[in-house]
Enzyme design. Sequence first.
Site, PDB file in Angstrom:
ATOM      1  N   TYR A 225       2.016   2.133  -3.379  1.00 12.27           N
ATOM      2  CA  TYR A 225       0.913   2.697  -4.157  1.00 12.27           C
ATOM      3  C   TYR A 225       0.730   4.172  -3.781  1.00 12.27           C
ATOM      4  CZ  TYR A 225      -3.733   3.307  -6.178  1.00 12.27           C
ATOM      5  OH  TYR A 225      -4.798   3.759  -6.919  1.00 12.27           O
ATOM      6  N   ASP A 226       0.711   4.432  -2.480  1.00  9.93           N
ATOM      7  CA  ASP A 226       0.520   5.806  -1.999  1.00  9.93           C
ATOM      8  C   ASP A 226       1.623   6.726  -2.521  1.00  9.93           C
ATOM      9  OD1 ASP A 226      -1.654   4.895  -0.669  1.00  9.93           O
ATOM     10  OD2 ASP A 226      -0.711   4.821   1.314  1.00  9.93           O
TER      11      ASP A 226
ATOM     12  N   LYS B  38     -27.840 -13.168  -8.821  1.00 12.78           N
ATOM     13  CA  LYS B  38     -28.668 -11.958  -8.830  1.00 12.78           C
ATOM     14  C   LYS B  38     -28.263 -11.114  -7.625  1.00 12.78           C
ATOM     15  CE  LYS B  38     -33.285 -10.181  -9.556  1.00 12.78           C
ATOM     16  NZ  LYS B  38     -33.217  -9.076  -8.606  1.00 12.78           N
TER      17      LYS B  38
ATOM     18  N   CYS C 202     -32.222 -14.022  37.978  1.00 12.10           N
ATOM     19  CA  CYS C 202     -32.472 -15.037  36.966  1.00 12.10           C
ATOM     20  C   CYS C 202     -33.975 -15.227  36.775  1.00 12.10           C
ATOM     21  CB  CYS C 202     -31.831 -16.351  37.403  1.00 12.10           C
ATOM     22  SG  CYS C 202     -32.303 -17.746  36.366  1.00 12.10           S
TER      23      CYS C 202
ATOM     24  N   CYS D 118     -34.944 -18.910  38.196  1.00 15.04           N
ATOM     25  CA  CYS D 118     -34.895 -19.317  39.612  1.00 15.04           C
ATOM     26  C   CYS D 118     -34.828 -18.163  40.590  1.00 15.04           C
ATOM     27  CB  CYS D 118     -33.726 -20.269  39.841  1.00 15.04           C
ATOM     28  SG  CYS D 118     -32.138 -19.427  39.859  1.00 15.04           S
TER      29      CYS D 118
ATOM     30  N   ASP E  47       0.823  -1.209   0.000  1.00 15.05           N
ATOM     31  CA  ASP E  47       0.000   0.000   0.000  1.00 15.05           C
ATOM     32  C   ASP E  47       0.862   1.267   0.000  1.00 15.05           C
ATOM     33  OD1 ASP E  47      -2.018  -1.757   0.132  1.00 15.05           O
ATOM     34  OD2 ASP E  47      -2.806  -1.125   2.087  1.00 15.05           O
TER      35      ASP E  47
HETATM   36  S1  IVH Z   1     -29.874  -8.613 -16.212  1.00 15.00           S
HETATM   37  C1  IVH Z   1     -32.452  -7.466 -19.588  1.00 15.00           C
HETATM   38  N1  IVH Z   1     -28.359  -9.805 -14.440  1.00 15.00           N
HETATM   39  O1  IVH Z   1     -32.061  -7.353 -11.112  1.00 15.00           O
HETATM   40  C2  IVH Z   1     -31.799  -7.955 -18.367  1.00 15.00           C
HETATM   41  N2  IVH Z   1     -29.886  -8.165 -13.680  1.00 15.00           N
HETATM   42  O2  IVH Z   1     -34.850  -6.586 -13.082  1.00 15.00           O
HETATM   43  C3  IVH Z   1     -31.470  -6.865 -17.441  1.00 15.00           C
HETATM   44  N3  IVH Z   1     -29.779  -7.768 -11.252  1.00 15.00           N
HETATM   45  O3  IVH Z   1     -32.663  -4.170 -12.161  1.00 15.00           O
HETATM   46  C4  IVH Z   1     -30.962  -7.255 -16.118  1.00 15.00           C
HETATM   47  N4  IVH Z   1     -28.182  -9.224 -10.838  1.00 15.00           N
HETATM   48  O4  IVH Z   1     -30.438  -4.497 -11.122  1.00 15.00           O
HETATM   49  C5  IVH Z   1     -29.332  -8.895 -14.647  1.00 15.00           C
HETATM   50  N5  IVH Z   1     -26.907 -10.926 -12.997  1.00 15.00           N
HETATM   51  C6  IVH Z   1     -27.873 -10.014 -13.213  1.00 15.00           C
HETATM   52  C7  IVH Z   1     -28.427  -9.268 -12.157  1.00 15.00           C
HETATM   53  C8  IVH Z   1     -29.445  -8.353 -12.431  1.00 15.00           C
HETATM   54  C9  IVH Z   1     -28.985  -8.318 -10.313  1.00 15.00           C
HETATM   55  C10 IVH Z   1     -30.823  -6.767 -10.989  1.00 15.00           C
HETATM   56  C11 IVH Z   1     -30.789  -5.595 -11.915  1.00 15.00           C
HETATM   57  C12 IVH Z   1     -32.173  -5.425 -12.445  1.00 15.00           C
HETATM   58  C13 IVH Z   1     -32.960  -6.459 -11.693  1.00 15.00           C
HETATM   59  C14 IVH Z   1     -33.789  -7.268 -12.617  1.00 15.00           C
END
Ligand code: IVH
Length: 743
Positions: free
Chosen positions: A45-46, A130, A479, A482, A42
Amino acid sequence: MATPDLFASPGATPAERMAQLRAQLHQHAHLYYVLDEPSIPDAEYDRLFQELQALEAAHPELASPDSPTARVGGKALDQFASVRHAVPMLSIRTETDTEASGAQNFDTRVRKELGLGEGDPPVEYVAELKFDGLAINLRYEHGVLVQAATRGDGETGEDVTQNIRTIRQIPLRIDAPTLPAARGSLHPEGALRLRPGVAGSVTLAGEDDNPTVPGSLGFPPAFSIPAVLEVRGEVYMRRDDFESLNEKQREKIAKGAKGEKTFVNPRNAAAGAVRQLDPAIAAQRPLSFFAYGVGEVAPPEAGGPDFDTHFQLLLTLKSWGFPVAAQTQTAQGASELIAFHEKMGRERDQLPYDIDGVVYKVNSLALQKKLGFVTREPRWAVAHKYPAQEQMTTVLAIDVQVGRTGKLTPVAKLAPVFVGGVTVTNATLHNEDEARRKDVRIGDTVIVRRAGDVIPEVVSVLLDKRTQDAPQFTMPRTCPVCGSAAVREEGEADYRCTGGLFCGAQRKEAILHYAHRRAVEVEGLGDKLVEQLVDAGVVRTLPDLYKLGLTALAGLERMADKSAQNLLQALEKSKSTTLPRFLFGLGIRHVGEATAKELARHFGKLDAVMDASEAQLLEVSDVGPIVAQSIRTFFDQPHNREVVEQLRACGVHWPEGEPAARAPQPLSGKTFVITGTLPALSRDEAKDRVEAAGGKVAGSVSKKTDYVVAGTEAGSKLTKAQALGVAVIDEAALLAMLAAPAA
Ligand code: IVH
């Protein structure tokens, strides 16, 4: 002042040196923030960073918006400008069926739309996580980040460029692949090697075992950076970053800062940071980013990339320096989607960030085009959810539970709520400090979290929903089971019940401890039997043991006549004991075997121990303030004293002695370690004899050990003694020392 860089080319102009520094810092930041593999310390880098800052200050005309020094900056805004998306930001259909059938339904729909029959091969998908954050569109022109926008309504979002620039995982400028060879995701045998066990799927994980030359044999073809590139992905906050942010917020609130608040979950904290009008504040909120797609991209005719598949697109984004989740993989047909959903469901809690499901996308871009859209959702993608791990509910009461060892735990009683796949009605508040820190009160609306098999816990209180003026929670001083005093020792987080002998919650533990081989010893009275006796209600406190008769025992399941007889005999035998064993058997906190022996030796009689003041207890060697207080508190509980009296009344007895006028003892001040099998004495007997003669017995050999008593099959302890030059003796030598008069 920065020291000169040894690698700087001599005679470089300031402009050349600045370009060199920017490239180096860019590369190091990528290794550090995206790949998590720092290549320089680090401090180094700094140093480079400061050198660049100094040069930029001296040559303002050479400043550049894509410089690594230019992440934070700009003034606070009144409002965000709106941004019309060049390509609408679609949402994605959510499969609410959290079972495997969710994936099956999607595959069935896709196959139908594509007109595929049973004989046709499986459709290839990309399976992604997701992420639980918010969608962002990053616009690069000629490789430079020019704008970052939220999704908004999909057509128009907000310009949050200032805030997004503070996210170090997001490149301010992109170059053609410059990644180190070991991350060779561009290499066919690397990125695209088959994962064992999963036919045909490939993953985006690191390929460290496949060192390759970057760009050689390139797959995907090393596309040059398009003139226009919009990268789409999720801005999120890691759980550890969320925790430390909230910790800082709590400190600010405690110091009386106005307008500060804690955040309910990482998603809200991330959303708040992205929509923060003051970029200086946004810069203090630790955000991260994962890329999962693109928006507008210069077409192939205009020199843009010509992707065939979504996976190829992701690999390319990765090669350009964008973080793409390593779990991302291709999957053949529904069965591999189901396997992915299940696997990530299991691994979900180990990820450093929250996911609320997985996303499946048809891999072929040609097929995606063919499938098209319904309203605003693509037919080629679906989000497959997991049961939510956090839910909102209300606190009906706050109870205090007492554990087997007397530990008091505050527990919030909740209006039933379905979370993490089960109905939850209790959530732990851990201890007093935690309950206070979260300030949970009766009537509050709270967020409960149940992740995996972890005990459900209250994550936070929604303070703006607090209506009643319920009082702050305080731990009871007695307690709840008891009524004995509950105490919290210095330096401890937990309150404990001090009525160990009498407390209903601690019954089983107290009996087991009393019956232990090195305590009063009731042979054959182990875990299962204690469980049975207590659960059947025949034994409530220790003296009940001595009131057991054949009839009561015979009524117990799986209790043969013979075992009942044996238990009664063992109980009879246990009545004749020693004071140290009895004292140890009472299970007083901090009174182990050695302390019990010292107490017995010092005071001679039980009554003297029971009535000793803290000051008198402190005179005993081995007894410090915490132990003295613990002994005093124990015997101050009338219930505990009563149990002791009843035990004596049942016939439990021992030879009482006079207070010790410390007779000189032969092994005083010497520490022994006993190892291997001795010819005559068992290890316990040897220990007792050494201690009775004033010596100490330790479990491991150190320089402080005086003698190692070695029997046959002595192992590592003997070797260690020899290495340290500690005297090694046999049993005969020990017996001779025991018989010798004190020196
Ligand atoms: S694809 C056309 N992939 O989930 C496809 N979305 O409505 C567009 N999200 O608002 C989205 N992980 O913010 C996609 N691996 C992923 C995702 C993802 C999270 C969220 C995204 C979107 C909502 C789906």
